[in-house]
Each structure stands twice: as C-alpha cells, then as structure tokens.
Design a protein around this motif. Sequence first.
Motif, PDB file in Angstrom:
ATOM      1  N   PHE A  40       2.830  10.410   1.286  1.00 39.19           N
ATOM      2  CA  PHE A  40       2.844  10.257  -0.185  1.00 39.19           C
ATOM      3  C   PHE A  40       1.682  10.721  -1.011  1.00 39.19           C
ATOM      4  CE2 PHE A  40       5.673   6.285   0.834  1.00 39.19           C
ATOM      5  CZ  PHE A  40       6.867   6.751   0.413  1.00 39.19           C
ATOM      6  N   SER A  41       0.765  10.546  -0.373  1.00 40.43           N
ATOM      7  CA  SER A  41      -0.636  10.736  -1.090  1.00 40.43           C
ATOM      8  C   SER A  41      -0.765  12.206  -1.016  1.00 40.43           C
ATOM      9  CB  SER A  41      -2.067   9.919  -0.750  1.00 40.43           C
ATOM     10  OG  SER A  41      -1.487   8.603  -0.743  1.00 40.43           O
ATOM     11  N   TYR A  42      -0.974  12.838   0.025  1.00 44.57           N
ATOM     12  CA  TYR A  42      -1.440  14.134   0.380  1.00 44.57           C
ATOM     13  C   TYR A  42      -0.216  15.315   0.795  1.00 44.57           C
ATOM     14  CZ  TYR A  42      -5.505  11.167   0.936  1.00 44.57           C
ATOM     15  OH  TYR A  42      -6.415   9.975   0.691  1.00 44.57           O
ATOM     16  N   SER A  43       0.917  14.944   0.509  1.00 42.55           N
ATOM     17  CA  SER A  43       1.711  16.118   1.032  1.00 42.55           C
ATOM     18  C   SER A  43       1.681  17.077  -0.062  1.00 42.55           C
ATOM     19  CB  SER A  43       3.222  15.261   1.056  1.00 42.55           C
ATOM     20  OG  SER A  43       3.562  14.823  -0.325  1.00 42.55           O
ATOM     21  N   MET A  71      12.147   8.833   5.282  1.00 37.84           N
ATOM     22  CA  MET A  71      11.430   8.796   4.054  1.00 37.84           C
ATOM     23  C   MET A  71      12.408   9.767   3.320  1.00 37.84           C
ATOM     24  SD  MET A  71       7.564   8.877   5.000  1.00 37.84           S
ATOM     25  CE  MET A  71       6.781   9.133   3.463  1.00 37.84           C
ATOM     26  N   MET A  72      12.759  10.789   3.932  1.00 34.47           N
ATOM     27  CA  MET A  72      13.632  11.818   3.193  1.00 34.47           C
ATOM     28  C   MET A  72      15.027  11.122   2.655  1.00 34.47           C
ATOM     29  SD  MET A  72      13.438  15.023   5.643  1.00 34.47           S
ATOM     30  CE  MET A  72      11.502  15.619   6.463  1.00 34.47           C
ATOM     31  N   ILE A  73      15.684  10.248   3.698  1.00 33.12           N
ATOM     32  CA  ILE A  73      17.049   9.944   3.290  1.00 33.12           C
ATOM     33  C   ILE A  73      16.768   8.830   2.006  1.00 33.12           C
ATOM     34  CG2 ILE A  73      18.699   8.317   3.944  1.00 33.12           C
ATOM     35  CD1 ILE A  73      18.036   9.510   6.756  1.00 33.12           C
ATOM     36  N   ASN A  74      15.624   8.208   2.142  1.00 34.65           N
ATOM     37  CA  ASN A  74      15.568   7.360   0.781  1.00 34.65           C
ATOM     38  C   ASN A  74      15.079   7.889  -0.294  1.00 34.65           C
ATOM     39  OD1 ASN A  74      16.295   5.280   2.377  1.00 34.65           O
ATOM     40  ND2 ASN A  74      14.364   4.459   2.668  1.00 34.65           N
ATOM     41  N   GLU A  75      15.135   9.347  -0.495  1.00 30.96           N
ATOM     42  CA  GLU A  75      14.408  10.091  -1.405  1.00 30.96           C
ATOM     43  C   GLU A  75      13.133   9.869  -1.890  1.00 30.96           C
ATOM     44  OE1 GLU A  75      17.306   9.962  -4.361  1.00 30.96           O
ATOM     45  OE2 GLU A  75      18.583  11.663  -3.373  1.00 30.96           O
ATOM     46  N   GLU A  76      12.032   9.305  -0.931  1.00 31.52           N
ATOM     47  CA  GLU A  76      10.915   9.206  -1.222  1.00 31.52           C
ATOM     48  C   GLU A  76       9.685  10.211  -1.112  1.00 31.52           C
ATOM     49  OE1 GLU A  76      10.879   4.356   0.432  1.00 31.52           O
ATOM     50  OE2 GLU A  76      10.484   6.151   1.766  1.00 31.52           O
ATOM     51  N   LEU A  77      10.357  11.152  -0.165  1.00 31.12           N
ATOM     52  CA  LEU A  77       9.646  12.317   0.301  1.00 31.12           C
ATOM     53  C   LEU A  77      10.486  13.464   0.091  1.00 31.12           C
ATOM     54  CD1 LEU A  77       6.744  13.153   1.493  1.00 31.12           C
ATOM     55  CD2 LEU A  77       7.959  13.189   3.651  1.00 31.12           C
ATOM     56  N   LYS A  78      10.067  14.501  -0.638  1.00 38.13           N
ATOM     57  CA  LYS A  78      11.093  15.650  -0.905  1.00 38.13           C
ATOM     58  C   LYS A  78      10.281  16.733   0.254  1.00 38.13           C
ATOM     59  CE  LYS A  78      12.146  14.256  -5.284  1.00 38.13           C
ATOM     60  NZ  LYS A  78      11.509  13.091  -5.310  1.00 38.13           N
ATOM     61  N   ILE A 122       0.744  -1.325   0.013  1.00 41.04           N
ATOM     62  CA  ILE A 122      -0.107  -0.066   0.031  1.00 41.04           C
ATOM     63  C   ILE A 122       0.978   1.387   0.050  1.00 41.04           C
ATOM     64  CG2 ILE A 122      -1.698   1.215   1.073  1.00 41.04           C
ATOM     65  CD1 ILE A 122      -2.848  -1.173   0.164  1.00 41.04           C
ATOM     66  N   PRO A 123       1.694   1.364   0.953  1.00 41.80           N
ATOM     67  CA  PRO A 123       2.769   2.368   0.826  1.00 41.80           C
ATOM     68  C   PRO A 123       3.428   2.454  -0.545  1.00 41.80           C
ATOM     69  CG  PRO A 123       2.979   1.527   2.832  1.00 41.80           C
ATOM     70  CD  PRO A 123       2.249   0.567   1.939  1.00 41.80           C
ATOM     71  N   TYR A 124       3.790   1.496  -1.136  1.00 39.25           N
ATOM     72  CA  TYR A 124       4.499   1.453  -2.344  1.00 39.25           C
ATOM     73  C   TYR A 124       3.541   1.938  -3.500  1.00 39.25           C
ATOM     74  CZ  TYR A 124       7.142  -0.204  -6.523  1.00 39.25           C
ATOM     75  OH  TYR A 124       7.792  -0.471  -7.604  1.00 39.25           O
ATOM     76  N   MET A 125       2.255   1.590  -3.575  1.00 37.33           N
ATOM     77  CA  MET A 125       1.329   2.148  -4.423  1.00 37.33           C
ATOM     78  C   MET A 125       1.201   3.709  -4.561  1.00 37.33           C
ATOM     79  SD  MET A 125      -1.444  -0.966  -4.322  1.00 37.33           S
ATOM     80  CE  MET A 125      -2.770   0.049  -4.946  1.00 37.33           C
ATOM     81  N   ALA A 126       1.172   4.098  -3.003  1.00 40.84           N
ATOM     82  CA  ALA A 126       0.840   5.520  -2.879  1.00 40.84           C
ATOM     83  C   ALA A 126       2.266   6.166  -3.283  1.00 40.84           C
ATOM     84  CB  ALA A 126       0.788   5.602  -1.365  1.00 40.84           C
ATOM     85  N   GLU A 127       3.133   5.635  -3.221  1.00 41.28           N
ATOM     86  CA  GLU A 127       4.291   6.356  -3.631  1.00 41.28           C
ATOM     87  C   GLU A 127       4.614   6.482  -5.314  1.00 41.28           C
ATOM     88  OE1 GLU A 127       8.127   4.532  -2.310  1.00 41.28           O
ATOM     89  OE2 GLU A 127       9.376   5.722  -3.391  1.00 41.28           O
ATOM     90  N   LYS A 162       0.482   2.228  12.409  1.00 38.54           N
ATOM     91  CA  LYS A 162       0.630   3.842  12.384  1.00 38.54           C
ATOM     92  C   LYS A 162       1.655   4.255  11.372  1.00 38.54           C
ATOM     93  CE  LYS A 162      -0.805   3.681  17.094  1.00 38.54           C
ATOM     94  NZ  LYS A 162      -0.375   3.720  18.634  1.00 38.54           N
ATOM     95  N   THR A 163       3.001   3.619  11.648  1.00 39.89           N
ATOM     96  CA  THR A 163       3.958   4.257  10.569  1.00 39.89           C
ATOM     97  C   THR A 163       3.451   4.165   9.129  1.00 39.89           C
ATOM     98  OG1 THR A 163       5.071   2.719  12.056  1.00 39.89           O
ATOM     99  CG2 THR A 163       6.673   4.188  10.892  1.00 39.89           C
ATOM    100  N   GLN A 164       2.959   3.143   9.030  1.00 41.21           N
ATOM    101  CA  GLN A 164       2.619   2.881   7.439  1.00 41.21           C
ATOM    102  C   GLN A 164       1.625   3.754   7.082  1.00 41.21           C
ATOM    103  OE1 GLN A 164       4.568   1.206   5.274  1.00 41.21           O
ATOM    104  NE2 GLN A 164       5.976   0.641   7.147  1.00 41.21           N
ATOM    105  N   SER A 165       0.800   4.045   7.972  1.00 36.53           N
ATOM    106  CA  SER A 165      -0.446   5.005   7.314  1.00 36.53           C
ATOM    107  C   SER A 165       0.087   6.332   7.389  1.00 36.53           C
ATOM    108  CB  SER A 165      -1.685   5.076   8.466  1.00 36.53           C
ATOM    109  OG  SER A 165      -1.567   4.196   9.414  1.00 36.53           O
ATOM    110  N   LEU A 166       1.202   6.423   8.205  1.00 35.02           N
ATOM    111  CA  LEU A 166       1.717   8.102   8.013  1.00 35.02           C
ATOM    112  C   LEU A 166       2.375   8.021   6.716  1.00 35.02           C
ATOM    113  CD1 LEU A 166       2.606  10.457   9.169  1.00 35.02           C
ATOM    114  CD2 LEU A 166       4.757   9.521  10.441  1.00 35.02           C
ATOM    115  N   ARG A 167       2.990   6.982   6.458  1.00 36.95           N
ATOM    116  CA  ARG A 167       4.032   6.990   5.365  1.00 36.95           C
ATOM    117  C   ARG A 167       2.904   7.464   3.833  1.00 36.95           C
ATOM    118  NH1 ARG A 167       8.943   4.549   3.888  1.00 36.95           N
ATOM    119  NH2 ARG A 167       7.472   2.892   2.313  1.00 36.95           N
TER     120      ARG A 167
END
Lengths: 870, 329
Positions: free
Chosen positions: A761-764, A793-800, A663-668, A752-757
């Motif tokens: 991803f989806s709403y940032s 997430m930032m380190i993995n460059e998933e979230l800017k 699910i997080p992957y799909m969102a990303e 919790k962590t995954q829903s935050l992710r």
Amino acid sequence: MAGRAKYWASESSSSSGSETESEEIVVKKTIQKKKKVVQAIYTDDESEDEGRVVRNLKDRRFDELSEHIKKARNMRKINDFSALLNTFKDYHTTLSKTAKVIEKEGLPRFYIKELVELDDYINAKWDDKDFKKKLSKQGSKGLTTLRQRLRKYFAEEPKTAEELTKYRENPDASEEEEEVDAASSASDESDDSMSGTSDESDDDLSDSGSELSGSSDESESDSDSDFDSDIGDDPDNEFARYTIEYFLKKDKTSSKADKKVRKEKKKREQKEHKEEEDDDWTAVDPGTVGKGDLKILLTGEVQIFPKDVEINAKNVVQKLAEITAMRTPKEADRQNKILFYKKLREMAIEAKTGLGLEIKIRLSTISACYDYNPKHKDYMSDESFANALSETLELVQILNKNHETLILSDNVQDDEESLTDQPNEDGKWHCRGSLVHTCTKLDTEYSKLLQNSDQHSEEYRMRLSNNCKIMQIFNEGTDWALLQADKQQICQMYLLKIKYIYYRHDSQKGAEGSQELIEKFCKYIYTNDETQRIRTQAILYNIYNLALHDKWFQARDLMLMSHLQESIHNADIGTQIIYNRTMVQLGLCAFRMGQMEDAHQALTDIQSGNRSRELLAQGFSMARERTQEQEKTERRRMQPYHTHINTELLECVYLVSAMFLEIPYMAEKEFDSRRRMISKQFHYQLRNSEKQAFVGPPDNMREHVLAAAKALKVGDWKKCIKYLINPKMNQKVWNLFAETDKVKDMLQKYAKTQSLRVYLFSYSQFYDNISIDWITENFDMSSSEVQSAVSKMMINEELKASWDEPSRSLVLHKTEPTRLQNLALQLASRLNQLTESNERLCESKQGSNFTAFYQSNRMRDWSRNNNRRF
Amino acid sequence: MVASPIEQVQIDPVVALQIAKCFNDERAQDEDRIGQLTGYIDRSSNVLEVTHSIPSPVETEDNFDEPERYALDYLKYIREKGCDHLQVGWYTSSLNSEIFTRSFLNNLVSFQMNLTESTVIVYDPLKTAQGHCSFRAFRISQDYIDMIKYDAENDYWPEPTLKELRDGKISTKDIFEEIPVALKTSFLANMLIYELEDRDSFNPRKSFLEPATSASLEKHLKLLDKVVDEVVNDSNRFNQFQKVTGKNQQQRQTWMAKRRQENEQRRANGQDELPLDEVNSVHKLPEAPSRIEPMLRSVQMKEYTDAVADFATKSLGKLFITDAFQKSS
C-alpha cells in the motif's frame, strides 16, 4: 449447669380453641409488633461458668459492662468529663441489651459499686470549688451534664437508688446474696417446667379478654424503646415485672404484660400449628409438652423433650414449630438451633415418626444453616456452610434412596403433608419443599462465600475445595430429578451443573469430558426448557465452553442462531454478565483461530470505555460514582475469582487484533478524507504514543503492541514480531493460552501477511514491478502465500496490479489519481468545508436573506470569471 | 519627524552570501536561526541598503545572554573597520513559504518599534537550491503599528481585540507589507560573472524543461490543506462565539428589562434603585476568540496559494515549450 437456655414452650392449649377468628387477626397484628420482644430467657448459674467454652449472653454483656467501668475509672483519674459522660451512656446501652438478665437477677454487684463510686466522685468534684475554677469550659460543662444525668437516673430508677443506699450501708454483703439467689433459681427451675404450666394457662385465660382489646399494645411496644432510659427496674413499667420471681412462682399475681407476651407466643405457635396441621392438630394437650425444655446440657447433650414425655409425631411437629419460632439474633443461638434440630431429628428417627417428618426437619435444618443477619455480614460462616453442605447431601441421598415412596414438591398442600408416622393414602410420603431451590440456595451462598474471601488466600482455596462436594450434591440431585421425570427440575439441575463446569478447559485436571457433559445438558435444556431464562443461560454457557475449546465455527454459529445479540439488553443483569463473558471468550477464540475481524468485533464493546472489569463482573471501575447500596449490589454480582478472564490478556488481544486491522487500513486509505477509525481505543493509544517526544524501549504490554504497530506501519515484520513475541509478552499474555505455540505461529503468519500488505500500500507507487522471489525472500513467505495475499488485494481492488507469470513478477499499474491529485482533491473538499462554515457564519450574522444575496452574488462572480477565462 | 517609508531594499551580494551560508550550514537546518542586518538608509531615494549581517550564535543554556553581547561586540568591530554599523533589521529563513507565524509578527513589531525603518529579510534555502534565488523583505504596515498599544518599557503590547481591528479597518492584507528587494553587485563582480559565463556556457539540455516542482508542490498542498483545516476550525469557533454572544445578548436584555421593572416598582415604593451595571457580573460576556491568529493564518494561506500558483505557471510554461518542441521536431 451453666448456660442453659430456657425458652417459652409452645403452649397450644385446648382452651384457646374457643377464641374466635376475629381475635386471631388481632393477635396476628400484635405478633408482628412483638417480634422484637426477646423470647429467650436465660437462667444461668455463675458458679459453673468457667467450664464452658461458649460464653453465654449474660457473661458477654457483663464483661462489656466491666470493660466500660474500667474505662470510666481511667477517665476519672484524668478528669475527662466528656469521655466519662460517653461511658455513662455506654452503661445504658449495655444494660438495655441485658435488660432481661437484669430483671431476673437484679443489677450486678460491680455495677452498683461503680455507680456509688461515680456518684461520690461527681459530688466531690462538684463541691471542690477550686477544681471547678481550674476546669476548662468544656470540662465544666461535661461535669454539669454528668451530674444532672446521674441525678435524673437515680430519680427515675428508685430501685437502683435503693440498691445504692443498701450498698453504701453494707458494701460486702452482696456477694453472698448473689450466690443464694442463684442456687434457689436453679433448684426451682426443674419443677417449674412440669408443674407450673397448668395454673399459668388459667391465669392467661382470665386475662385474655382485656389483653386482646389492644389497649396495652402501645405501652408494650414503647417499653422496647424505653429500655435505654429505664433499665427495667421502673415499677411503672409493666414490663419491669417480668422478672425472675414470676418464673419462680413466688409471685402469683403476675401482671398483664408478661402474660400478654406469653399469650401471644402461645397464639403464634398455635397459629403455626394450624397452618401446618390444619384441623387434625388443633387440640394438642398442653400438659404433655411443657415449655422451656430446650436445653443444651453442659456435657454437650441436647435436651429437647422433658424426660418422661413420649415422643410421637404430634410432639415432634409441635417441637419443630417451636424451634423454628426461636428467634436467634446471635451466632451462638443459631448454632444451638441447629443442634436442636439435629437432636430432634435423631429422636424422630428413633421414634419412627415417619419419613415425611424427617425430611421436613432436614429442610428446616438446612434453612437454619443459611440463617444469618445480612445487615452485619454478607455471607455465612464456613462452619454453617459445611453444615448446610452435609445436610443437603444427606437430604439428597435420602431422597434418592426413597425416590419411589417420597414426594418432595412445592405443590404439596398443607393438608397433604405426611406428618404422621404413616404415609398418605397413596402409600407415599408427601412433603413440601423443593430440592432445586435448596440447591440454588446452596449455589448462591457458595458464591457469596467466595466473593467475600481474598482471592489469593488459603481461605479461598479452602472454600473452593467445596466444589466437588457441591458437584456431588448436584449429581445426586440430578439423579433424583431424573427419577421424578420432572422436566423443569431437570433443566434447572442441569443448569446448576453446567455453571460449575462450563469455564473449565478439558485439559484441566478433573474437567475431562466436560465438553460432552455440557453438550448433553444443553441439548436437553434446549428441547425441554419452558422458561426463556434457563435456555438463554444454557446457550451462553454452551457457547462459552465451545469457544474455550477453540470450536470457533460451532460457537459462532450458535451465537448467531440464538439471536441473542439483538435481545440481550432486555435480559436480567446476571444473564448480561454471562453474555459479556461469552462474547469475550468468543473473541479470544476468534483470535486464536486468526479471525482478527471477528475477534475485534467481539471484544470492541467490552473494551471501549475502559469498563471491561465492570462489564465482566470482575471488579469495579473507579470512575463511576455510586452509592453504597449500588456498590453492594454490584459486589453481589461479582464472579468468583477462579472463573475470571484475564483482562490484560483481553486488552492485548483486542489491541493486537485492532492493530492488524487498522494499520493496513491506514496505509490503504492514506489520502481518503472519509477514512474512519476502526478502533477508537487503538487510535487513541497510538496517537498518545506518537505524541511522546522520546519513546523508550517498550516495557508493558501496551507499549509492546504499540511498538509492534509502528514497525508494522513501515512493513517491518521482523521487528513487529519481535515486539509481539518475546519473553516479556509470553509471560504476560501468550502463555495464558492453552496452546501457546499455535497462537504464536498464527501471529507470525499474520504479521508477515499484514506487513506485506502495508508495504504494498505504502510503497508500491515507487515500483514499476516487483519480483515474487524478492517478496518471498524479504517477507519470509512461500510464493503461494504471497500469491494468495496479493491476489486477494487485487480482487478487492485495493491494489492496482497484475501478475506477470513468465517473469514471476508483480506489475504495478500507475493509476490516477496520483498522490498530487489526491492531495488536490483533499484540499478541494476541505475548502468546501470552509465555504460552508463561512456561509453559516454570514447567516448567523446577517440572517438568511443575506445568504441568498451572497449566493446570487457568488454566482454572478463565478459566471463573470468564467466569461473572462474563456 | 515622520520619515517617508522605505521603498526598496538593496542587498549587497556579500550579505546575500552570508545569509545563504548561515542557512546552508548543516546545524542550521532545523532551527529558526536569525541574524542582524546593518547598513544605511538613503533618505533621498528611500532605499535601505544592507551592507553587512551578523549571524546570531546558537543559543544554549549556558550562554543565554551571549547573543546580545556578541552582537554588540560585532557591531563595535565592524565600526572600527569602517563598515556601516546601523542596525537596519534582521533576517531569517523559511522552508516552503512557511513564514507568517505569531513569533514572526512579534519579532517584527518589537524591531520596528525600536527602529522604524527595520525590515526583515526572509531567505528560502530550498527555493534557492532549485534555482530561484529567494530573498524577500517584509515590514509591518504603519496602520497596524498605529493600532497596537505598544509598551516600550516592557517591550510588550496587548493583542488587538476584534473591535480595535474593526475600527482600525485592518484586514488580512493590511498587516504585512512586502518591499521589493534588489541585489546590487559591484561593477567588478559583474565583470567576473560575464567572464565566468563565457568560460562555462549555459547548457539548456540539462533539466531545463523538467517541471521539477512535484515534491515541493505536494508539500505545499499538504501545508495548504493543513492551514485550511485550521481556518475552518477558526471559522467554526467564531461561529460558536456568535451564537453564544447572541444568546448572551438576549439574556442580558431580559435581565435588564426585569431589573428596570423592578426599579420602577422600587421607585414607587420609595426604595433605592438597584444598579443596572450588575448585568456584567450576572451575564458575563463570552470571551472572543483570538482574531490575530486567524488573520495570520489567512496571510499564510495566501502565501501558499501564491507559491502554488507560481509553481503552476512556471510548470505550465515549461509544458507549453515542450509541446512546441515536440511539434516542431
């Protein structure tokens, strides 16, 4: 006195020593042919039958016969000829099975009576023209065939026909006759065994030459199959003479055939003796041990030797071979065989014939316990198993007691075996055999027993209770192996022991300390084993046990170090099953530890393709067609129920781990056209559930997980947890873990962590910045947890984004490509696909030349357009 | 009598408002609501004037024959009132230019078969809300009508095959024809509009330069992506069909050759010849994929791209204006 079994004695006569080697080879061949010849002949007394619980063969056959007759009478009443014909055939089969008895005693009275009645009936119907007209086509056909059959039968069996006429003359006389017969046979029998043997063997000798020429071999073996048609009363058949008269010495001129059979038996015995005893034992006095003295008396006593025979090692060895040679097609016979063995052992011990012999008898007893016909039954009876169990235990105990003076090994040669009352020159008893093999056999039979009982029945529980006895045997066996200091045997014994404890959690009753045991055993095996197989299995069991006890890193490292993942497909199927089980356990362990990726990876092979039950040997998958043979072998591989791993738990763990990854992957990667699927199965389930027009409240495990996945998709951790952890799921899945609360805590944290992710991803894109306090409040996480999750997430460059410490907030960077640009890129790649497929289409239509032309055209168009544009 | 085709559709503002009302109605949002149009045909200038519309009632299970009766009754009433009661077509709505579907085509064909001059008016409530009043009129081209084999009794026609389409020289753009639409207000109404303009003057500051098409553009791109994907699939399917046909053709040829050889031999032997047309049962021709669907998709794709281009030009124009403003200020 009823039910005495009378066997041919092993007559290893001294005279047969003259026979040459070449003759022996011929004999060997004939022995193989003669295996079918029933060796046991029963001399029974009807009068005392009632007193016995175990009914002998003859009675059972006769009962069967009278059953058929009863049926036939009913058929006659309703004029069902085709059924009557079948019953008539049944007589034959039954009688052919009883041939030996019939030969001795003649046809039973009631059968003759039946034949007479049948004959009369057929004749009456045949003559009744009106009746025949009324009959259906089938009925008249049946009548005709039946009549023909009966005529043929009488023609072929003049003796029977004779009996019939006799009966017709005097329907009542027969009862008395029978009794007289029985009495005489009983009285004659006793001296038969003692006196008659010598002259018989003389007879044998005189005929031996002609027999061995092999001329009569064919006719002999034929007669076996001929039993169906001629029930032993045929004078042309050599075998037919093989009747009670012969044994009663009324007829001195015994025919070739019966002697031949006996001769062969004799030779076989002789041969066996030769094998076992070599030169020392060729000359056994035929006078001392007579034939036919293995009996079970009415009182339950077992008689093996004639009364006045001196029991010594020689005789015991001989008798042992004799019992071993007994053919035991019936369950009851097998029981008798075991009784004989036991009695023999007792006598041997009493007569002090030596430890070596005792062990030998014990080994034979144990193998007799395992003797069952795999065609009829896949497993042994509880009774024989209990027998085998106690015998093995005793054996092991004796071995341990005498470990200094006793050598039990497969390497002992025939001539080294200590079969006298004295040990060998080195002062030790040598015996051939293998304790490990005996134990392995015990283990396989035990698992067969478990496979063949209903898992939820009392029976299964009962059988399972043998576990501790088996463990006791293995323990003692291991002690013995340790004393022998034979490394390979120790390894094998250890592996057997591991097999019985590896699947048990330390917290279970009676399994305390199993971890240390397994650790110890496995380490020994790793250093001392020489065969790859034992080591591999030991490693797998070790990993399984470690994983079971949540020692994730140890288990994983061991798995990686063993490099089994690369080579396991070369292993035998049994080991592969253990491997599958181990991987699954490893996956479960990873899940409990919160290592979702590893859990997913470990389980994915088993879960994909809906074959988990099959791969774990816990059941069949319905989809695959298989022959009966395949099914049987598969059934043999089944794991006993108490070692099963719950497949619903597996599926749930797999789906949940897939959900947390997917699910997080799909969102990303919402706009990534190269997005791949992490778990095909999960996708499939999710798609199916999304396709539904109306989604009701979740009911089963799968629906719960999918509902949780949907909640996670929008970052709603409360709902996600609600769907994952509730009484229904607890009952179905989570309570199966040893430490449920820990697992649930882990799940909550993870959700919790995954829903935050997912949320980020989806709403940032709609935020410029987010306050940490807002996140901690909304996701019920501590600020350090939030920081760690988001930083990752930032380190993995998933979230800017970046942290703004003074204001305690997360600053989101708007970056290209934007959503619209992403869409445009996606469209461009899609259009590329379209041109490609169009070109392919043109190519197929026009040939490759066209494409070249087309492409150059396109280039021209393109440049023209460009020119126009700029 | 073959009349010359309609060259323009002229909509009365009443009709425009009626249609707009029908689709701005809340319950109409997610249903394909259609209604009928009445008016008259001006033969002299080939103009179709639409003067009235009848919204179809919502179909439910209880009253499934009601719409027809409703329409008839309605026609009767407006005739009594002295309005035009000639049915001239129907109207429907589309969101995000999603128009050209199979059912749209079928409806149009069946209307046009009954009344040659029938047209359809497509109203886009979304665009209208954004300030572009969107009424468009379509009809099926005469070529297409000529090609299909219409069965008037059952109101049914078989789907045109690949061969028919090729022979009729019908390509994607030859199915539908768009007719220019004019909105003609009465003089009185024009006066009112001028009056209103005076009263509440046009305010250019308010979202005049904002390229407010982003959501719509995204939506269009998404839809475009979807339709392209479908076309790719169609193309692949067709490719597959080509391959299978080629293979089939080869098999047929070998079979025919073999059969001919056999026949020659049989002739030599004086036996009857075996029929050659058995080939159809031995090697069946593969079923051709539907052609009309991909064509419709192409039409739809064109529609999307036009819409995107439209958005883009407008936005670009606005950007240039903004640029000019910034430089001057």
